[in-house]
Write a protein that holds these residues in place. Sequence first.
Motif, short mmCIF file in Angstrom:
data_model
loop_
_atom_site.label_atom_id
_atom_site.label_comp_id
_atom_site.label_asym_id
_atom_site.label_seq_id
_atom_site.Cartn_x
_atom_site.Cartn_y
_atom_site.Cartn_z
N PHE A 111 -10.84 8.49 -13.80
CA PHE A 111 -10.60 9.92 -13.73
C PHE A 111 -10.39 10.35 -12.27
CE2 PHE A 111 -9.94 13.87 -15.15
CZ PHE A 111 -10.96 14.63 -15.69
N GLY A 112 -11.26 9.84 -11.38
CA GLY A 112 -11.11 10.17 -9.97
C GLY A 112 -9.77 9.68 -9.44
N LYS A 113 -9.37 8.49 -9.92
CA LYS A 113 -8.08 7.95 -9.48
C LYS A 113 -6.95 8.86 -9.93
CE LYS A 113 -6.23 3.90 -10.92
NZ LYS A 113 -5.61 2.60 -10.77
N GLU A 114 -7.10 9.42 -11.15
CA GLU A 114 -6.05 10.28 -11.70
C GLU A 114 -5.96 11.59 -10.93
OE1 GLU A 114 -4.24 9.07 -14.08
OE2 GLU A 114 -2.96 10.84 -14.10
N THR B 32 -22.79 17.62 -14.75
CA THR B 32 -22.93 16.50 -13.81
C THR B 32 -21.63 15.74 -13.54
OG1 THR B 32 -25.21 16.22 -14.47
CG2 THR B 32 -24.19 14.39 -13.34
N PRO B 33 -20.84 15.36 -14.56
CA PRO B 33 -19.60 14.63 -14.22
C PRO B 33 -18.67 15.44 -13.34
CG PRO B 33 -20.06 14.43 -16.55
CD PRO B 33 -21.00 15.46 -16.03
N ALA B 34 -18.54 16.73 -13.61
CA ALA B 34 -17.64 17.56 -12.80
C ALA B 34 -18.13 17.62 -11.36
CB ALA B 34 -17.55 18.96 -13.38
N VAL B 35 -19.45 17.86 -11.20
CA VAL B 35 -20.00 17.97 -9.86
C VAL B 35 -19.82 16.65 -9.10
CG1 VAL B 35 -22.15 18.23 -8.61
CG2 VAL B 35 -21.62 19.79 -10.42
N CYS B 36 -20.06 15.53 -9.79
CA CYS B 36 -19.89 14.23 -9.13
C CYS B 36 -18.44 14.02 -8.72
CB CYS B 36 -20.32 13.11 -10.07
SG CYS B 36 -22.09 12.99 -10.25
N LEU B 37 -17.50 14.37 -9.61
CA LEU B 37 -16.10 14.14 -9.29
C LEU B 37 -15.65 14.99 -8.12
CD1 LEU B 37 -14.64 13.78 -12.82
CD2 LEU B 37 -14.23 12.23 -10.96
N ILE B 38 -16.01 16.27 -8.14
CA ILE B 38 -15.56 17.14 -7.06
C ILE B 38 -16.22 16.74 -5.74
CG2 ILE B 38 -15.53 19.53 -6.27
CD1 ILE B 38 -15.08 20.41 -9.04
N SER B 39 -17.50 16.41 -5.79
CA SER B 39 -18.16 15.95 -4.56
C SER B 39 -17.52 14.67 -4.05
CB SER B 39 -19.64 15.70 -4.82
OG SER B 39 -20.20 16.76 -5.51
N PHE C 69 -11.57 14.07 -21.49
CA PHE C 69 -10.97 14.80 -20.40
C PHE C 69 -10.02 13.92 -19.60
CE2 PHE C 69 -12.71 18.55 -21.41
CZ PHE C 69 -14.02 18.82 -21.05
N TYR C 70 -10.44 12.69 -19.33
CA TYR C 70 -9.59 11.78 -18.56
C TYR C 70 -8.27 11.54 -19.30
CZ TYR C 70 -7.65 7.30 -17.16
OH TYR C 70 -6.80 6.29 -16.79
#
Lengths: 127, 738
Positions: B160-163, B438-445, B206-207
């Motif tokens: 997801f982060g890669k995307e 949590t997943p959103a916060v981790c991804l944005i951080s 979501f991914y």
Amino acid sequence: MSNKIYFLVLYVLNLIFTRVGKGENERNESDERKKEILIKIIDLYVVFAVFTALIQVAYMALVGSFPFNSFLSGVLSCIGTAVLAVCLRIQVNKENKEFKDLAPERAFADFVLCNLVLHLVIINFLG
Amino acid sequence: MGGKQDSTKSESMATTKTAPDLLNSSIFSFKSLKLKTKQQELLIRVSILGLVYVLAFIARLFSVLRYESMIHEFDPYFNYRTTLFLTEKGFYEFWNWFDSESWYPLGRIIGGTLYPGLMVTAALIYWTLRFLRFFVHIREVCVLTAPFFASNTTLVAYFFGKEIWDTGAGLVAAVLIAICPGYISRSVAGSYDNEAVAIFALLLTFYLFVKAVNTGSLAWALGSAFGYFYMVSAWGGYVFIINLVPLYVLVLLITGRYSMRLYIAYNCMYILGMLLAMQIRFVGFQHVQSGEHMGAMGVFLLMQVFYFLDWVKYQLNDIKLFQTFLRITVTSAILVGGVALGVGTASGYISPWTGRFYSLLDPTYAKDHIPIIASVSEHQPTAWSSFMFDYHILLFLFPAGLYFCFKRLTDATIFIVMYGLTSLYFAGVMVRLILVATPAVCLISAIAVSATVKNLTSLLRTKQKVPQSGSTKGAGSSKASSKVTLDQSQPFQKNGAIALLLGVFYLLSRYAIHCTWVTSEAYSSPSIVLAARGAHGNRIIFDDYREAYYWLRQNTPTDAKIMSWWDYGYQITAMGNRTVIVDNNTWNNTHIATVGRAMSSYEDEAYDIMRSLDVNYVLVVFGGVTGYSSDDINKFLWMVRIGGGVFPVIKEPDYLVNGEFRVDKGASPKMLNCLMYKLCYYRFGELTTEYGKPTGYDRARGVEIGNKDIKLEHLEEAYTTSNWIVRIYRVKPPTNRL
């Protein structure tokens, strides 16, 4: 019970029409003509699917919505194939710049796969 | 060569966690093992992901190592019982199961009122392992399902982060989410609950959806429909997806980012996802009948309108005519939609938002109208300390990440921003929903960390020639790396960059230490086994709950009915194997109110209620001897409120003195003589609990109890556990009439 049979008949008709649509694809024409005919067939198919959905809704208005799952599966199968056909049309239409490097075979394969899943779920849901 | 060394070193600084990175760089300094840069990168990435996978799994194993491999808490016991049933009886029996062992005398249609995703997943893993001739017990599979899926979530977070951004952000996201306490709290080993699988399904959906929007391919949209189906089968929180995705589409439409790819992705996902979701019995026809799902349908119709408008714009080549046509169509479409929605809601066909979800929008709703929702401790609003506890440095990295996302707005970053903001709002309303954020916060951080580190390391490497610095930073965009040159007016840029990098390294290491500490101290307790420190610092284990349930299992007739507060229902049926009156499903408020009324009435009235419900045993939890504070006396006021909500004879002020809840001599007479008081404090007046205090000193409330001389007329004590935590009473049959 009669609702179920009616919806089943319409669903089978849907399937047959898809086969016919596929048959048209294998004709020996030049690429451009083939694409134009394909677009026209897809448009016709979408119109047919929406028309079938409207007939089902009218029928439901007449005789009531029991069993609701059969009604939903019938209508949603029509709407579903219509939507998927529109997606295919978008991907195959050469005027869409975003999809110019997408092979039409890939688009069609996606279309077939999604239709397969759709109809499997419909059969399970038909009751 | 200098270029290669720098690239490995800076990658290692960017990820900061793994020792083998430094090992790799020292190996690669030997000429014999020279791999090409791309292969080096791949090796580093794969090894990082492998280590993160293992890390996510083992960080969750504290309670298995400290206590034993058992199921924690309350809800997981129900899930365990149903999984056991599934593996023993097969899928068909499971799907059509009617359980007469709970909610006596009503029974519960389990097959139609649960989310089967978790049970089916665990059963599939169990059957696979059995097929491979690993004969494990189903309990072991259940206990370790959550850590296994947490590891899978880290992989999905990487993709997801890669995307959204690039591979660097993906790697950082994977690491952050592997140990983030917000996620660990609900996915430790033993926490066999729906969220264990649901967060994986959520992130996967979501991914796949963002991938579908980015590529416009039907296959990815089909994938996201399947992800959505898995989410619907796993957790009731799927309502979040079915509202966030249409909201996201709406935002894209409003900001003028309508595109064919969006059309394909959303339509395919909506239709196929809706159809698949309706296969779950518990969800049923809600997708077309419930107010919570109407947003998705509305956006679906709006998309058709947009497509139609696009086609009209293509046919008419006249702009002015098209503008007027556009205005007319959009207004009429919205009007028609609004009217249809209004008619549907008014006629009652479209059911309004249920209490559970309405209380998210209006947090004061539950307190006034539905006390049972308000009483659950996980549903309370979140305190700032919880946010800090669960997120640590991610709290301030989140706004930094938002800044980066707004700098580079694409369809994908808009999505993650919306996911982050909406989920954080809901996390503020209810503690339990910190998990969803949590997943959103981790991804944005992760975006913030990755972008910052990239900028800093590119500053460090600008002395080198341009060709070497441009090519090595992974597959992502090279926005800042290759073209940066040193600003001649600031002489200490390189030193500043090194200092900042060390600062980032320090922050991330503190994060790791905090997360491990939190996991070890706060989130690894099984709740069913309590631990305390003795006088000499040795650990004392209180295993009273299981002691009581096994006593029930071995010493009561098999058709005995147990009355207790609804918290313990699942555990009693799973471990005690007896019929209960109410349990944690809380689907029938009147039934629970009846039990609440029985607990708060005088013994005679309570006896009549218990006779009407065929109760044989009553179970109460009492913490006065050990100082355990989550016992029934502390929950008593909720019993009064819930009972009073249905039966007006129970009035809360009767139990309070000047608005204060007391159990000592100054307590109200109704409180001193109600059934719950009598059952908890029976024979307690003779007990000395603490040196230097009088007998009958309640250590949990810190007072000496008011009514020490309790006599029971219709019940007799059956069993009290060794630390007096669980007390079981037998209901005596009516006396013979002479």
